[in-house]
Design a protein around this motif. Structure first.
Motif, PDB file in Angstrom:
ATOM      1  N   HIS A   1      47.972  34.480  39.264  1.00  0.00           N
ATOM      2  CA  HIS A   1      47.811  35.646  39.852  1.00  0.00           C
ATOM      3  C   HIS A   1      46.565  35.836  40.442  1.00  0.00           C
ATOM      4  O   HIS A   1      46.619  36.498  41.691  1.00  0.00           O
ATOM      5  CB  HIS A   1      48.310  36.880  38.865  1.00  0.00           C
ATOM      6  CG  HIS A   1      48.800  38.688  38.650  1.00  0.00           C
ATOM      7  ND1 HIS A   1      47.734  39.485  38.489  1.00  0.00           N
ATOM      8  CD2 HIS A   1      49.801  38.655  39.230  1.00  0.00           C
ATOM      9  CE1 HIS A   1      48.254  40.567  38.633  1.00  0.00           C
ATOM     10  NE2 HIS A   1      49.490  39.870  39.880  1.00  0.00           N
ATOM     11  N   ASP A   2      45.413  35.779  39.774  1.00  0.00           N
ATOM     12  CA  ASP A   2      44.205  36.665  40.190  1.00  0.00           C
ATOM     13  C   ASP A   2      43.980  36.248  41.604  1.00  0.00           C
ATOM     14  O   ASP A   2      43.654  36.614  42.477  1.00  0.00           O
ATOM     15  CB  ASP A   2      43.604  35.740  39.855  1.00  0.00           C
ATOM     16  CG  ASP A   2      43.066  36.876  38.102  1.00  0.00           C
ATOM     17  OD1 ASP A   2      43.515  37.763  37.928  1.00  0.00           O
ATOM     18  OD2 ASP A   2      42.595  36.424  36.953  1.00  0.00           O
ATOM     19  N   LEU A   3      45.157  34.862  41.972  1.00  0.00           N
ATOM     20  CA  LEU A   3      44.686  34.317  42.920  1.00  0.00           C
ATOM     21  C   LEU A   3      44.292  34.930  44.079  1.00  0.00           C
ATOM     22  O   LEU A   3      43.918  35.022  45.326  1.00  0.00           O
ATOM     23  CB  LEU A   3      45.242  32.455  43.450  1.00  0.00           C
ATOM     24  CG  LEU A   3      44.192  31.489  42.115  1.00  0.00           C
ATOM     25  CD1 LEU A   3      45.081  30.055  42.390  1.00  0.00           C
ATOM     26  CD2 LEU A   3      43.385  31.510  42.816  1.00  0.00           C
ATOM     27  N   GLU A   4      45.038  35.689  44.625  1.00  0.00           N
ATOM     28  CA  GLU A   4      46.192  36.111  44.923  1.00  0.00           C
ATOM     29  C   GLU A   4      45.402  37.294  46.163  1.00  0.00           C
ATOM     30  O   GLU A   4      45.473  38.054  46.716  1.00  0.00           O
ATOM     31  CB  GLU A   4      47.568  37.410  44.549  1.00  0.00           C
ATOM     32  CG  GLU A   4      49.095  36.660  44.464  1.00  0.00           C
ATOM     33  CD  GLU A   4      49.314  37.517  43.830  1.00  0.00           C
ATOM     34  OE1 GLU A   4      49.801  38.416  43.857  1.00  0.00           O
ATOM     35  OE2 GLU A   4      50.396  36.671  43.195  1.00  0.00           O
ATOM     36  N   ARG A   5      44.147  37.953  44.613  1.00  0.00           N
ATOM     37  CA  ARG A   5      43.440  38.569  45.200  1.00  0.00           C
ATOM     38  C   ARG A   5      42.412  38.376  46.018  1.00  0.00           C
ATOM     39  O   ARG A   5      40.980  38.819  46.098  1.00  0.00           O
ATOM     40  CB  ARG A   5      43.152  40.003  44.528  1.00  0.00           C
ATOM     41  CG  ARG A   5      44.285  40.699  43.437  1.00  0.00           C
ATOM     42  CD  ARG A   5      43.887  41.708  42.735  1.00  0.00           C
ATOM     43  NE  ARG A   5      43.495  40.177  41.686  1.00  0.00           N
ATOM     44  CZ  ARG A   5      43.275  40.764  40.789  1.00  0.00           C
ATOM     45  NH1 ARG A   5      42.034  42.049  40.734  1.00  0.00           N
ATOM     46  NH2 ARG A   5      43.895  40.191  39.074  1.00  0.00           N
TER      47      ARG A   5
END
Lengths: 244, 244
Positions: free
Chosen positions: A84-88
Motif C-alpha cells: 500500500h505504501d509503495l503507491e506513494r
C-alpha cells in the motif's frame, strides 16, 4: 523486552527515537564514564536509574556492559501495508533476503539500510534470525529507521511486487551482467541469497540476474557487504541521473 | 600458531594456499560430516589426523568447532617492499586505515579486499588488532590473498606514497564530493578512519576528502562497509573505463 548495551548505539537511538525508548539503566560507579549518555537522556526527557552492581547484573544477565537501554519491542511492517505504501513512494528501493541466519549480518544490513535510506527490508519469517539485542546493537539503532517486513512465502511476495511494477533483480555470483550495467533507478527490489546461498525458486522468480564482479580466485563476498555495495550503486545511479 | 575452525574458510584456504597449511585436525566421530574438507585435504596433499574428543579439546581449548586447520603464522609485507612492488603494478589500489580495533571489522575488510583484489591493506602497528584466529576465520581465508602492511607512522607513510605518485583520498562523512565524482582509476590509496574516527594529521596528509553520501538522520556507516563500498566504486570506474 529488547535492550541496547553499546554506548554509541544508545546515544544514537535516544537522539533519533526518544519515543521508542523506555528507560536507561546504569550500574553504580559508572555514572561518570556514562556522562555523555546521561546528558543526552536528560536532553530528550528519557528517565534513567542507577542500580547497585549486584542488582544491575541480576536484572541484566549475560551482558558485558555497565549501561543498558530498554527499548520497545520491534514492530514489523505488515507485507500488505508495504504494498500500500509503495503507491506513494517514487521509485522505491527495496531489498529482500532469501534468509539471514547470522545476527551480526542482519545487524550490519539494518545499519547500512538506515544509512542509505532503503525503503524496506524483506525477510522470510521462517528463515531469518529475530531482531535480538545483538542485532539491535550492531545496527546502532538502525532498526528504528528501516521498515522490516516478514513474509511467509518470499517467492510469492516477489510475484506480488512484480505485479505492482517493481523490477526484481537477484544478486548471484554466477550472474553475467555487472550490477552497474543494470538500471537501478526505477522501482526496484534487490534480492540476495542467505549465508547458505540462493534457493532455486527465489532466483527463478526474479526478472534479471546480476552480479558484483569479484576476483575469480576469491569470489565470496559476505552477504551484508554484497547488500551494502549493491544499495550504494543504486543510490549512485539515482543521484547521477538527478544531476544530468 | 593460528588456526581456522570454520569449514568454508578451511576449504577455501586448502584450495587456494595448500602451501601455507600445516595440518588438519578432526575430532573423532566427525569424519563423516567433515567429508568435504577431508576430500579437499587429500586432493591438495594436506595431512590430517583424527583425535579422540578429550585430546582434541585439550589441544584446541576454547574452540566450538570439531575441525581445526593449523596454518602458518601470517607474514606481513614490509612497508619498503610494498613501495618497491608499486613500481611494477599498473594503477595500484591501496587502502589504509587510521586504526582498526575490532577483529570482526578487520576480518570483514580482509575478506572484501581479497574479493575485490585490493593490492595492499595498510594499518598502523600500534593502532590495530592483530591477525588473530577470529580475524582469519571471518576473512574466510582472505588473509592469504591480500598483502597486509603494518607501518609505524601512517601520516609519514602517506607522504611517501604521495611521493611515488599515489593519489591519497580520505573518506570522511563530513566530506563534500561524493566518491563517484572522484577519479579512482589511477594509482590510488583510499584512507579510512578507525572505528573511533579520523585523526586530524592523517586527514590533513591526504590529497582530497571525499564521502559516501548517506542519510542525514543516520549517517554512520560501519568502517568495513565504508571500505567495501569505496573499493567497489573504484573497481566499477576501472572496469567501465576499460570498456569505453
Amino acid at each position: 523486552m529488547p535492550y541496547l548495551t553499546n554506548k554509541n548505539s544508545i546515544i544514537e537511538l535516544i537522539k533519533s527515537h526518544p519515543g521508542s525508548v523506555r528507560r536507561l539503566w546504569i550500574e553504580h560507579g559508572y555514572e561518570t564514564v556514562s556522562d555523555e549518555v546521561i546528558k543526552e537522556a536528560k536532553r530528550q526527557g528519557v528517565s534513567f536509574k542507577v542500580l547497585q552492581k549486584n542488582i544491575f547484573f541480576k536484572k541484566f544477565t549475560n551482558i558485558k556492559s555497565h549501561i543498558c537501554l530498554e527499548v520497545d519491542e520491534i514492530s514489523y511492517t505488515d507485507p500488505d501495508e508495504l504494498l500500500h505504501d509503495l503507491e506513494r513512494i517514487k521509485n522505491p528501493l527495496l531489498c529482500a533476503f532469501d534468509g539471514i541466519f547470522d545476527p551480526q549480518n542482519l545487524g550490519n544490513i539494518l545499519r547500512s539500510a538506515a544509512c542509505f535510506g532503503v525503503n524496506a527490508i524483506i525477510i522470510p519469517k521462517d528463515r531469518s534470525c529475530g531482531i535480538t539485542q545483538t542485532v539491535a546493537s550492531i545496527s546502532r539503532g538502525g532498526i528504528e529507521h528501516v521498515k522490516i517486513v516478514r513474509v511467509v512465502n518470499l517467492a510469492r511476495y516477489i510475484d506480488t511486487l512484480k505485479e505492482t511494477g517493481v523490477f526484481c533483480y537477484v544478486l548471484d555470483e554466477n550472474g553475467i551482467a555487472p550490477i552497474w550495467k543494470a538500471d537501478l533507478r526505477g522501482p526496484v527490489c534487490l534480492v540476495f541469497g542467505s549465508e547458505e546461498g540462493l534457493r532455486r525458486l527465489t532466483k527463478e522468480k526474479c526478472d534479471e540476474i546480476i552480479k558484483i564482479p569479484t576476483e575469480d580466485v576469491f569470489p565470496s563476498l559476505n552477504v551484508a557487504t554484497c547488500f551494502a555495495v549493491s544499495v550504494s550503486e543504486a543510490k549512485r545511479q539515482r543521484a547521477v541521473s538527478q544531476t544530468i
